[in-house]
Design an enzyme around this catalytic site. Structure first.
Site, PDB file in Angstrom:
ATOM      1  N   ASP A  10      -7.541   5.307   8.030  1.00  0.00           N
ATOM      2  CA  ASP A  10      -7.301   5.359   6.588  1.00  0.00           C
ATOM      3  C   ASP A  10      -8.072   6.535   5.996  1.00  0.00           C
ATOM      4  O   ASP A  10      -9.101   6.946   6.539  1.00  0.00           O
ATOM      5  CB  ASP A  10      -7.829   4.091   5.909  1.00  0.00           C
ATOM      6  CG  ASP A  10      -6.959   2.865   6.152  1.00  0.00           C
ATOM      7  OD1 ASP A  10      -5.844   2.992   6.678  1.00  0.00           O
ATOM      8  OD2 ASP A  10      -7.416   1.758   5.800  1.00  0.00           O
TER       9      ASP A  10
ATOM     10  N   ARG B  76      -0.075   9.442   8.268  1.00  0.00           N
ATOM     11  CA  ARG B  76       0.405   8.568   7.197  1.00  0.00           C
ATOM     12  C   ARG B  76       0.255   9.397   5.922  1.00  0.00           C
ATOM     13  O   ARG B  76      -0.835   9.872   5.610  1.00  0.00           O
ATOM     14  CB  ARG B  76      -0.421   7.292   7.064  1.00  0.00           C
ATOM     15  CG  ARG B  76      -0.004   6.498   5.808  1.00  0.00           C
ATOM     16  CD  ARG B  76      -1.055   5.492   5.386  1.00  0.00           C
ATOM     17  NE  ARG B  76      -1.226   4.476   6.415  1.00  0.00           N
ATOM     18  CZ  ARG B  76      -2.380   3.857   6.627  1.00  0.00           C
ATOM     19  NH1 ARG B  76      -3.443   4.152   5.914  1.00  0.00           N
ATOM     20  NH2 ARG B  76      -2.480   2.954   7.568  1.00  0.00           N
TER      21      ARG B  76
HETATM   22  C1  LIG Z   1       0.932   1.546   3.934  1.00  0.00           C
HETATM   23  C2  LIG Z   1       0.042   2.200   2.933  1.00  0.00           C
HETATM   24  C3  LIG Z   1      -1.179   2.705   3.341  1.00  0.00           C
HETATM   25  C4  LIG Z   1      -2.022   3.348   2.421  1.00  0.00           C
HETATM   26  N1  LIG Z   1      -3.167   3.934   2.865  1.00  0.00           N
HETATM   27  C5  LIG Z   1      -3.937   4.628   2.012  1.00  0.00           C
HETATM   28  C6  LIG Z   1      -5.069   5.347   2.443  1.00  0.00           C
HETATM   29  O1  LIG Z   1      -5.400   5.397   3.636  1.00  0.00           O
HETATM   30  N2  LIG Z   1      -5.803   6.015   1.509  1.00  0.00           N
HETATM   31  C7  LIG Z   1      -5.461   6.004   0.175  1.00  0.00           C
HETATM   32  O2  LIG Z   1      -6.143   6.632  -0.624  1.00  0.00           O
HETATM   33  N3  LIG Z   1      -4.380   5.329  -0.258  1.00  0.00           N
HETATM   34  C8  LIG Z   1      -3.619   4.643   0.614  1.00  0.00           C
HETATM   35  N4  LIG Z   1      -2.508   3.988   0.163  1.00  0.00           N
HETATM   36  C9  LIG Z   1      -2.297   3.800  -1.301  1.00  0.00           C
HETATM   37  C10 LIG Z   1      -1.527   4.944  -1.898  1.00  0.00           C
HETATM   38  O3  LIG Z   1      -2.299   6.118  -1.845  1.00  0.00           O
HETATM   39  C11 LIG Z   1      -1.124   4.647  -3.352  1.00  0.00           C
HETATM   40  O4  LIG Z   1      -2.285   4.413  -4.107  1.00  0.00           O
HETATM   41  C12 LIG Z   1      -0.195   3.464  -3.503  1.00  0.00           C
HETATM   42  O5  LIG Z   1       0.718   3.366  -2.458  1.00  0.00           O
HETATM   43  C13 LIG Z   1       0.624   3.574  -4.814  1.00  0.00           C
HETATM   44  O6  LIG Z   1       1.402   4.740  -4.780  1.00  0.00           O
HETATM   45  P1  LIG Z   1       3.005   4.758  -4.542  1.00  0.00           P
HETATM   46  O7  LIG Z   1       3.316   5.941  -3.671  1.00  0.00           O
HETATM   47  O8  LIG Z   1       3.455   3.463  -4.025  1.00  0.00           O
HETATM   48  O9  LIG Z   1       3.628   5.134  -5.923  1.00  0.00           O
HETATM   49  P2  LIG Z   1       3.466   4.540  -7.384  1.00  0.00           P
HETATM   50  O10 LIG Z   1       4.121   5.552  -8.256  1.00  0.00           O
HETATM   51  O11 LIG Z   1       2.033   4.199  -7.658  1.00  0.00           O
HETATM   52  O12 LIG Z   1       4.299   3.211  -7.337  1.00  0.00           O
HETATM   53  C14 LIG Z   1       5.694   3.188  -7.259  1.00  0.00           C
HETATM   54  C15 LIG Z   1       6.163   1.800  -7.590  1.00  0.00           C
HETATM   55  O13 LIG Z   1       5.702   0.888  -6.585  1.00  0.00           O
HETATM   56  C16 LIG Z   1       5.242  -0.310  -7.152  1.00  0.00           C
HETATM   57  N5  LIG Z   1       3.787  -0.442  -6.936  1.00  0.00           N
HETATM   58  C17 LIG Z   1       2.934   0.520  -6.503  1.00  0.00           C
HETATM   59  N6  LIG Z   1       1.677   0.044  -6.391  1.00  0.00           N
HETATM   60  C18 LIG Z   1       1.739  -1.253  -6.770  1.00  0.00           C
HETATM   61  C19 LIG Z   1       0.781  -2.300  -6.876  1.00  0.00           C
HETATM   62  N7  LIG Z   1      -0.501  -2.113  -6.583  1.00  0.00           N
HETATM   63  N8  LIG Z   1       1.196  -3.515  -7.300  1.00  0.00           N
HETATM   64  C20 LIG Z   1       2.497  -3.739  -7.601  1.00  0.00           C
HETATM   65  N9  LIG Z   1       3.459  -2.788  -7.521  1.00  0.00           N
HETATM   66  C21 LIG Z   1       3.086  -1.566  -7.111  1.00  0.00           C
HETATM   67  C22 LIG Z   1       5.570  -0.228  -8.623  1.00  0.00           C
HETATM   68  O14 LIG Z   1       6.858  -0.752  -8.796  1.00  0.00           O
HETATM   69  C23 LIG Z   1       5.575   1.255  -8.886  1.00  0.00           C
HETATM   70  O15 LIG Z   1       6.350   1.616  -9.990  1.00  0.00           O
HETATM   71  C24 LIG Z   1      -1.634   3.403   1.070  1.00  0.00           C
HETATM   72  C25 LIG Z   1      -0.397   2.927   0.662  1.00  0.00           C
HETATM   73  C26 LIG Z   1       0.441   2.341   1.570  1.00  0.00           C
HETATM   74  C27 LIG Z   1       1.783   1.895   1.111  1.00  0.00           C
END
Ligand SMILES: Cc1cc2nc3c(=O)[nH]c(=O)nc-3n(C[C@H](O)[C@H](O)[C@H](O)COP(=O)(O)OP(=O)(O)OC[C@H]3O[C@@H](n4cnc5c(N)ncnc54)[C@H](O)[C@@H]3O)c2cc1C
Length: 311
Positions: free
Chosen positions: A132, A183
């Site tokens: 991560d 990732r």
């Molecule tokens: C498998 C995975 C691994 C990850 N690993 C890391 C990592 O190692 N380091 C790191 O900094 N970040 C990590 N993240 C988190 C990532 O960086 C984002 O903060 C997170 O995924 C929200 O961004 P998004 O791309 O989904 O887009 P967004 O624009 O934030 O979300 C798009 C849509 O998804 C839905 N959504 C998103 N988040 C949520 C929530 N919390 N609750 C409910 N609905 C939600 C909503 O409908 C939103 O409109 C990871 C995410 C995933 C999916």
């Protein structure tokens, strides 16, 4: 009267304690939306459930920023147990590891030894470890550890955050070195404008650009792999369209989403023949993870309030 019982009755009148317990119980219930459980057995059950619905998974034993070597060693041991259990259960699931949980803030060699043990066991079992990415004070060290591990192992990859200005250069460099197993995500921490994009459309565009670098012919020729970790349909559709236009099979990359988030979208991608990996967190230290999920979507606070009124 049993001293324990009398102590509890005395405490039952303690208002401050009552408030604390109610708050903890409520947030626990809320946390179950995002966290598979507190034990490995609960996490395994969640993974098997996902597998039966055509999804693969990655297991995260919650915990970060440990402050003692013994804690870091114990955290690594927990991962070894998880890898063995996944193997015995024939689960289709790898593991995700945070280096601050392995002792990154304490000692570089301690951290390396801990994560190395995990990657080594995973290699023996034919499994894979994803590192991560944490807050920006740890970015350079995390990438350095990844490079060091890749000198010895091929079953390890790294997460990259598109909001960081440096990430494009990091991705290009790692692809050029032939170790571009990523990732790709937007990033979950609160980073300053001096080093990170803060406007949502720019972060999204930056993520699409990283996806393109990995899926483009030059990237794939160097063995780049993209696990696209986003719930954002703009990002998912960008990747799907790019892959379609370049004749890239849906199995040559993967989508990743978090446990409990956008479940209908997860299922729809599976129905359409895409590989979907769900990030399954478990363990007692759920609080920072849970707060980051709340921070990502203020509407989640509504669920919290609903729990408050007993829905
Ligand atoms: C498998 C995975 C691994 C990850 N690993 C890391 C990592 O190692 N380091 C790191 O900094 N970040 C990590 N993240 C988190 C990532 O960086 C984002 O903060 C997170 O995924 C929200 O961004 P998004 O791309 O989904 O887009 P967004 O624009 O934030 O979300 C798009 C849509 O998804 C839905 N959504 C998103 N988040 C949520 C929530 N919390 N609750 C409910 N609905 C939600 C909503 O409908 C939103 O409109 C990871 C995410 C995933 C999916």
């Amino acid at each position: 009267m049993d001293p324990m019982r009398s102590a509890l009755i005395a405490l039952s009148h303690n208002r401050a304690l009552q408030e604390l317990i109610v708050r903890v119980a409520l947030s626990r219930r809320m946390a179950r939306r995002f966290v598979a459980g507190e034990t490995l057995a609960e996490a395994l059950a969640a993974v098997k459930g996902l597998n039966s619905r055509g999804m693969v998974a990655t297991l995260d034993h919650l915990g970060e920023n440990v402050t003692a070597a013994a804690e870091a060693i114990a955290a690594a041991d927990e991962y070894l147990a998880a890898l063995d259990a996944l193997y015995l259960a024939q689960a289709n699931c790898n593991v995700s590891v945070k280096l601050t949980q392995m002792g990154l803030d304490l000692d570089d060699d301690l951290c390396h030894d801990n994560v190395r043990r995990i990657v080594h066991r995973a290699a023996e079992l034919g499994n894979f470890v994803r590192i991560d990415m944490e807050g920006s004070p740890h970015t350079a060290a995390t990438i350095a550890h990844y490079r060091r591990l890749r000198r010895e192992f091929s079953n390890v990859g790294i997460a990259i955050q598109s909001y960081l200005h440096r990430s494009r250069a990091d991705v290009e460099a790692l692809i050029a070195e032939g170790i571009g197993h990523f990732r790709l995500c937007k990033g979950a921490y609160d980073e300053p404008a001096a080093i990170a994009y803060r406007e949502r459309p720019i972060v999204t565009q930056a993520l699409n650009e990283l996806v393109r670098l990995c899926l483009a012919p030059a990237g794939r020729a160097r063995g780049a792999y993209a696990a696209i970790a986003s719930h954002d349909e703009e990002v998912i559709n960008y990747a799907r369209t790019f892959a379609y236009q370049h004749d890239i099979a849906p199995t040559a990359y993967e989508f990743q989403m978090l446990y409990g988030i956008r479940r209908e979208l997860q299922a729809e991608l599976v129905r359409r023949g895409y590989q979907v990996r769900i990030y399954v967190p478990y363990g007692g230290h759920w609080y920072p993870y849970f707060m980051r999920r709340l921070a990502e979507r203020p509407a989640n606070l509504l669920f919290f309030l609903r729990a408050l009124v007993g829905d």
